[in-house]
Design an enzyme around this catalytic site. Structure first.
Site, PDB file in Angstrom:
ATOM      1  N   GLU A  13       1.101  13.047  -2.834  1.00 51.38           N
ATOM      2  CA  GLU A  13       1.608  12.541  -4.111  1.00 51.38           C
ATOM      3  C   GLU A  13       1.136  13.416  -5.264  1.00 51.38           C
ATOM      4  OE1 GLU A  13      -2.508  11.121  -4.365  1.00 51.38           O
ATOM      5  OE2 GLU A  13      -1.095  11.445  -2.730  1.00 51.38           O
ATOM      6  N   ASP A  14      -0.044  14.054  -5.112  1.00 52.67           N
ATOM      7  CA  ASP A  14      -0.555  14.932  -6.160  1.00 52.67           C
ATOM      8  C   ASP A  14       0.266  16.222  -6.252  1.00 52.67           C
ATOM      9  OD1 ASP A  14      -1.411  15.710  -3.669  1.00 52.67           O
ATOM     10  OD2 ASP A  14      -3.520  15.950  -4.216  1.00 52.67           O
ATOM     11  N   SER A  48      -8.601  14.074   2.171  1.00 54.98           N
ATOM     12  CA  SER A  48      -8.872  15.509   2.304  1.00 54.98           C
ATOM     13  C   SER A  48      -9.948  15.811   3.337  1.00 54.98           C
ATOM     14  CB  SER A  48      -9.270  16.098   0.952  1.00 54.98           C
ATOM     15  OG  SER A  48     -10.438  15.472   0.469  1.00 54.98           O
ATOM     16  N   LEU A 103       1.035   5.340  -1.864  1.00 54.33           N
ATOM     17  CA  LEU A 103       0.410   6.324  -2.756  1.00 54.33           C
ATOM     18  C   LEU A 103       1.219   6.562  -4.028  1.00 54.33           C
ATOM     19  CD1 LEU A 103      -1.042   9.061  -0.372  1.00 54.33           C
ATOM     20  CD2 LEU A 103      -2.303   7.513  -1.861  1.00 54.33           C
ATOM     21  N   ASP A 141       0.849  -1.180   0.000  1.00 49.76           N
ATOM     22  CA  ASP A 141       0.000   0.000   0.000  1.00 49.76           C
ATOM     23  C   ASP A 141       0.887   1.233   0.000  1.00 49.76           C
ATOM     24  OD1 ASP A 141      -1.907   1.930   0.363  1.00 49.76           O
ATOM     25  OD2 ASP A 141      -2.147   1.564   2.505  1.00 49.76           O
ATOM     26  N   ARG A 174      -0.645  19.778   4.245  1.00 49.28           N
ATOM     27  CA  ARG A 174      -0.303  20.196   2.883  1.00 49.28           C
ATOM     28  C   ARG A 174       0.707  21.351   2.917  1.00 49.28           C
ATOM     29  NH1 ARG A 174      -2.294  16.585  -0.931  1.00 49.28           N
ATOM     30  NH2 ARG A 174      -3.211  18.090  -2.354  1.00 49.28           N
ATOM     31  N   ARG A 212      -5.626  24.368  -7.254  1.00 53.92           N
ATOM     32  CA  ARG A 212      -5.114  24.742  -5.938  1.00 53.92           C
ATOM     33  C   ARG A 212      -3.979  25.749  -6.133  1.00 53.92           C
ATOM     34  NH1 ARG A 212      -9.255  22.823  -4.897  1.00 53.92           N
ATOM     35  NH2 ARG A 212      -9.758  21.085  -3.490  1.00 53.92           N
ATOM     36  N   GLU A 256      -2.881  21.904   7.156  1.00 57.29           N
ATOM     37  CA  GLU A 256      -1.582  22.017   7.818  1.00 57.29           C
ATOM     38  C   GLU A 256      -0.586  21.007   7.248  1.00 57.29           C
ATOM     39  OE1 GLU A 256      -4.453  22.048   9.300  1.00 57.29           O
ATOM     40  OE2 GLU A 256      -4.506  24.008  10.312  1.00 57.29           O
TER      41      GLU A 256
END
Length: 353
Positions: free
Chosen positions: A280-281, A312, A166, A164, A321, A215, A319
């Site tokens: 990861e984005d 999210s 990301l 598992d 992010r 964003r 915080e």
């Protein structure tokens, strides 16, 4: 650039002085007479001067709307256009769905994207400890076959990972037939016409990230004087009118970025994403911005989130992010994100442009 040319009073008098047989005939018929036509006089008597002006204005609007609708049909502009906006020169796109223990949402997502005409393949990124069941595989393959509206049915496949992580969502895909990747979370539904419009935008800038969730970032000064990077969500984008990222939860990007993310991006960032289970984005946005030196492209379009238990939605998300951006700036050596206020809008769906 057009130029408006006015006619002075003296010029107008000289023009009127010229003899015109056509004008003389028209005058004899009453076209140049100061008397109003009979129909107009009767209308004034019936409605009154003020009401007549309102009526004529409303009638003119109706005529314009009718003529516009006829012209749009004649010229092929259909406001309710079908979901068939894909370019044969570059093929369609591969839908890359990231999922995690939400099979009911996965079934809805696969069924929807199989129905979009631009979908040439659907890959599901599977990172659970247990592999997908045979019944789930059979169900999804069957639904892809029946939901697809194209003669050539989309290829469907699970990309199974042993751990598992990301980072798995950006692993290279073997035997990929398309350049375009549409990365999407299993709980995000983008209507097919909107998705296909975004695909045409991506075709015009195939090395940019083109997506639906903008964003932004900026430098903030802390109380003790140090600066740090701030991550801005939707309301920041809305209030400031700018953005520097589009999230990979619903975005197109070129297939080459899967290779660059996996094999070329600094390994400390991979380790960070794996350890923190987040961002990861943002890492992918940094990668594309670093490769292009250009901003992403935000496409205006309604999307639907059918789930409510994503990362999210957890507390202290903003915080975390913020910390990701500042930590990535250290690990990457810079923040290559480029801000922009450009938004792609489908003019066929807008009244005013």
């Amino acid at each position: 650039m057009s130029t408006l040319v006015g006619i002075s009073g003296e010029d107008a008098n000289s023009i009127d002085a010229l003899y015109s047989p056509a004008k003389e005939k028209a005058a004899n018929r009453g076209a140049y007479s100061s008397r109003s036509p009979l129909l107009l006089r009767r209308a004034r008597q019936l409605f009154g001067e003020a009401k007549l002006k309102v009526f004529l204005g409303f009638f003119a609007i109706c005529v314009v709307v009718f003529v516009t609708s006829r012209l749009s049909s004649f010229m092929g502009w259909n406001p309710h256009y079908p979901s068939s906006v894909s370019s044969p020169s570059r093929g369609g796109y591969t839908v890359l769905i990231n999922t995690w223990k939400r099979n009911s949402l996965l079934k809805q997502s696969v069924a929807h994207y199989a129905s979009c005409s631009g979908t040439e393949a659907i890959h599901v990124v599977w990172s659970e400890s247990d592999p997908p069941s045979e019944s789930l595989k059979a169900y999804l393959k069957n639904i892809v076959f029946h939901k697809s509206q194209t003669a050539q049915k989309p290829n469907f496949k699970f990309d199974i990972n042993e751990e598992d992580n990301l980072n798995n969502r950006f692993k290279p895909i073997e035997d990929l037939k398309t350049d375009a990747i549409f990365s999407v979370d299993d709980d995000v539904i983008v209507p097919c016409p909107t998705l296909n419009f975004a695909f045409t935008v991506w075709q015009s800038a195939p090395f940019a990230m083109v997506g639906f969730v903008p964003r932004m970032h900026w430098l903030e000064k802390a109380e003790h004087g140090d600066t740090y990077y701030k991550y801005g969500g939707w309301w920041s984008v809305w209030s400031m009118g700018t953005y520097s990222m589009v999230l990979s939860k619903a975005a197109f990007f070129h297939r080459k970025y899967l290779d660059l993310y996996t094999h070329k991006m600094p390994s400390p960032i991979h380790d960070y994403v794996s350890r923190e289970r987040n961002c990861e984005d943002i890492a992918m946005s940094l990668l594309v911005a670093n490769a292009t030196g250009a901003p992403p492209i935000w496409v205006k379009g309604k999307i639907y989130e059918i789930g409510s238990s994503g990362i999210s939605s957890l507390k202290e998300h903003s915080e975390k992010r913020n910390k990701c951006l500042s930590d990535f700036a250290t690990l990457y050596g810079t923040i290559p994100l480029v801000s922009t206020n450009v938004k792609a809008v489908d003019a066929r769906q807008e009244w005013f442009w």
